[in-house]
Write an enzyme that holds these catalytic residues in place. Structure first.
Site, PDB file in Angstrom:
ATOM      1  CD  GLU A  32       8.030  21.790 -11.931  1.00 16.02           C
ATOM      2  OE1 GLU A  32       7.806  20.927 -12.970  1.00 16.02           O
ATOM      3  OE2 GLU A  32       7.530  22.758 -11.992  1.00 16.02           O
ATOM      4  CG  ASP A  38       5.478  20.775 -10.195  1.00 21.09           C
ATOM      5  OD1 ASP A  38       6.227  21.090  -8.893  1.00 21.09           O
ATOM      6  OD2 ASP A  38       5.119  21.446 -10.754  1.00 21.09           O
ATOM      7  CE  LYS A  46       1.158  20.670 -11.148  1.00 22.52           C
ATOM      8  NZ  LYS A  46       1.994  21.764 -10.830  1.00 22.52           N
ATOM      9  CG  HIS A  99      -4.330  21.185 -13.882  1.00 19.89           C
ATOM     10  ND1 HIS A  99      -3.635  19.783 -14.296  1.00 19.89           N
ATOM     11  CD2 HIS A  99      -3.255  21.771 -13.698  1.00 19.89           C
ATOM     12  CE1 HIS A  99      -2.547  20.135 -14.253  1.00 19.89           C
ATOM     13  NE2 HIS A  99      -1.874  21.078 -14.005  1.00 19.89           N
ATOM     14  CE  LYS A 103       5.940  27.467 -14.254  1.00 21.50           C
ATOM     15  NZ  LYS A 103       5.156  27.260 -13.083  1.00 21.50           N
ATOM     16  CE  LYS A 152       4.955  20.337 -13.911  1.00 18.73           C
ATOM     17  NZ  LYS A 152       5.437  21.395 -14.159  1.00 18.73           N
ATOM     18  CG  ASP A 157       7.833  26.227 -11.188  1.00 19.76           C
ATOM     19  OD1 ASP A 157       8.107  27.351 -11.704  1.00 19.76           O
ATOM     20  OD2 ASP A 157       6.789  25.881 -11.479  1.00 19.76           O
ATOM     21  CD  GLU A 167       4.870  23.368 -16.933  1.00 18.54           C
ATOM     22  OE1 GLU A 167       4.774  22.169 -16.619  1.00 18.54           O
ATOM     23  OE2 GLU A 167       5.141  24.146 -16.184  1.00 18.54           O
TER      24      GLU A 167
HETATM   25 MN    MN Z   1       5.796  23.655 -10.859  1.00 20.20          MN
END
Ligand code: MN
Length: 392
Positions: free
Chosen positions: A231, A205, A176, A29, A280, A174, A256, A334
């Site tokens: 994001e 993001d 990345k 990831h 979060k 989303k 974020d 997410e």
């Molecule tokens: Mn983020």
């Protein structure tokens, strides 16, 4: 406090243990700052003299690149400074205990989030009720999912998105960005968007990877490609830069990295920096702080989204306990950590169905730790867990 009531409800903390574990993921990831192959967690086990054990979990975005926090540093802070604060105290006095932790350790919000999670687990188990019953009650029992696309090449991401669409996992993705040179990154993102636009909702993001001039140059092409939410394009401190982008472009921005504390939320809201907050538990110090941030968002007309650090079923359950109680969660979540992991730490993993994640409703966080898995994946296999029989 009334002494009789206090004595009656007293559940004393007798032992606090912290265990580092590493669990493999199903694929790499890619963040702007880390290429994750596995996820590391600090599992916090708070035992009480009532036989109830609370489970907490700390996860970061694959190391200290995101906020400076790492599971190793969190373990040291808890073991060295916070265990002594907790021992002998009444585990159900969550606010009081977090205040005591704050008096001894400034900041270190990931550490506090993990401790508070375990305390809420005890609170729920002590009353045989799910944690969401202590947060105003659940408004929903499922929350829609956004799946993060974080591979290096567009073809692999498109393939993964099509599988998730076909399998009913997610119809929102989303992408990345930030790990490739800007033009390569844009090409990859636009290729993915072209293949999925009209079939799924698309977001990106940046993980704070862009400058304001880079953002101004490339956001129009992203809007044209159907990206519906951007994001954290800029550095965490750049509240005014985000506000200028929010003014100029007709696409919602989400904070974020810029958003950890209630004070960050107020500053972002006052600056008009973003239209969406990513909540979060980890980055903000826990459930209680996130309730405050959600209230600030509501007061300013800002939407919220359920963000994650690829938590296992433990941390995901905690996020879900809070997420279930928010008056609205229009951008979904997410909370897909358990699906990204190749294995998990609970007897029953978090359930997913119909493009959504399901809110657990068993007592406490609603999960039961698998002690064999914990023993298998713990980094230090020489330490032995306490022999006291826990009620998980
Ligand atoms: Mn983020």
């Amino acid at each position: 406090m009334d002494t009789t009531l206090n004595e009656k409800r007293d559940i004393k903390i007798s032992k606090v243990q912290t265990v580092l574990v590493d669990i493999p993921g199903i694929r790499a990831h890619q963040h702007s700052g880390a290429d994750m192959r596995h996820q590391s967690y600090l599992i916090i086990l708070i035992q009480t003299d009532a036989g109830i054990m609370g489970i907490g979990e700390v996860a970061t975005a694959g190391g200290p690149w995101w906020s400076g926090d790492s599971v190793e540093a969190v373990k040291m802070v808890i073991d060295t400074y916070l265990v002594n604060v907790l021992i002998g105290e009444n585990a159900t006095q969550t606010v009081h205990l977090m205040k005591k932790c704050n008096e001894v350790v400034v900041g270190n919000l990931f550490a506090k989030a993990g401790i508070e999670m375990a305390l809420y687990d005890i609170l729920g188990k002590s009353a045989s009720r799910p944690v969401h019953d202590f947060l105003g009650g659940a408004c929903r029992n499922t929350i829609p999912i956004t799946w993060p696309l974080g591979q290096k090449d567009a073809a692999s991401d498109i393939q993964e998105a099509k599988e998730k669409l076909a399998n009913g996992v997610s119809r929102s993705f989303k992408i990345k960005m930030g790990s490739l040179p800007v033009l390569d990154d844009m090409r990859r993102t636009l290729d993915i968007a072209k293949a999925l636009v009209g079939k799924a909702q698309l977001r990106i993001d940046l993980n704070a990877a862009w400058t304001e001039t880079t953002a101004q140059k490339h956001i129009p092409a992203l809007i044209d490609a159907g990206i519906e939410l951007i994001e954290q394009p800029l550095e965490r401190w750049n509240h005014l830069g985000h506000a200028r982008l929010a003014q100029r472009f007709n696409v919602p921005l989400m904070a974020d990295e810029s958003l950890a504390t209630q004070h960050d939320a107020l500053s972002l809201a006052n600056c008009g920096s973003v239209q969406v907050f990513a909540l979060k538990l980890m980055k903000s110090g826990g459930i209680s702080a996130n309730k405050d941030i959600a209230a600030i968002a509501s007061a300013f007309g800002i939407d919220v989204f359920g963000g994650c650090f690829l938590e296992s079923s433990i941390g995901t359950a905690a996020n879900l306990q809070l997420g279930a109680t928010l008056s609205s969660i229009p951008w979904g979540s997410e909370w897909i950590g358990p699906l990204w992991l190749a294995d998990d730490l609970t007897i029953e993993p978090i359930r997913y169905a119909n493009y959504s994640v399901c809110v657990p409703d068993a007592p406490g966080l609603g999960i039961t730790i698998d002690v064999d898995k914990l023993a298998f994946y713990r980094r230090d296999k020489n330490l032995v867990l306490s022999s006291a029989a826990p009620i998980c």
